[in-house]
Structures are given as structure tokens and as C-alpha cells.
Design an enzyme around this catalytic site. Structure first.
Site, short mmCIF file in Angstrom:
data_model
loop_
_atom_site.label_atom_id
_atom_site.label_comp_id
_atom_site.label_asym_id
_atom_site.label_seq_id
_atom_site.Cartn_x
_atom_site.Cartn_y
_atom_site.Cartn_z
CG MET A 1 -1.61 1.30 1.31
SD MET A 1 -2.62 1.90 2.63
CE MET A 1 -1.11 1.05 3.72
N PRO A 2 1.15 1.95 -1.47
CG PRO A 2 2.04 2.45 -2.93
CD PRO A 2 0.53 1.60 -2.82
CB VAL A 3 1.37 5.87 2.20
CG1 VAL A 3 0.72 7.41 3.26
CG2 VAL A 3 1.14 4.59 2.53
CB THR B 1 -3.39 5.73 2.02
OG1 THR B 1 -4.14 4.06 2.11
CG2 THR B 1 -3.16 6.85 3.35
#
Length: 62
Positions: free
Chosen positions: A1-3, A39
């Protein structure tokens, strides 16, 4: 999940929505990762809480 974290000035809800949409679309395209995986965190800062060159941004406006 990249933030993706964005630190910046206060923005309207509309500006935040546009920023989130744009960052998500661009990062998704470049990284070849589905948009749903991203996100985006927005951290708004008051100009009195940021100093540049030894001067608060709030004081530079005067």
C-alpha cells in the site's frame, strides 16, 4: 500500500479532493499500481508554525 504525504498550507475541501485525485491518478499511472491501493495523507500547517530563513512565514507577509 503506497502512502503519499503532503505537507502544505490550509486548503479548502475542494482543493484537497482535487489534490488527492490528481496525485492518485498520476502515481497509479507512473507506478503501475491500482489507484485503490494508494493512501494520501494531507498535513496542513499554519503559517505561524513554519519558519524559512529564520523567519516565520506569518511574519514574512507583513
Amino acid at each position: 500500500m503506497p502512502v503519499i504525504t503532503v505537507n502544505g498550507p490550509k486548503m479548502s475541501k475542494e482543493q484537497k479532493a482535487e489534490l488527492v485525485k490528481s496525485f492518485t491518478e498520476t502515481a497509479s499511472k507512473i507506478m503501475n499500481i491500482p489507484a485503490q491501493a494508494f493512501t494520501i495523507l494531507i498535513e496542513e500547517m499554519e503559517r505561524e508554525n513554519v519558519g524559512v530563513g529564520g523567519v516565520l512565514l506569518a511574519d514574512r507577509e507583513k
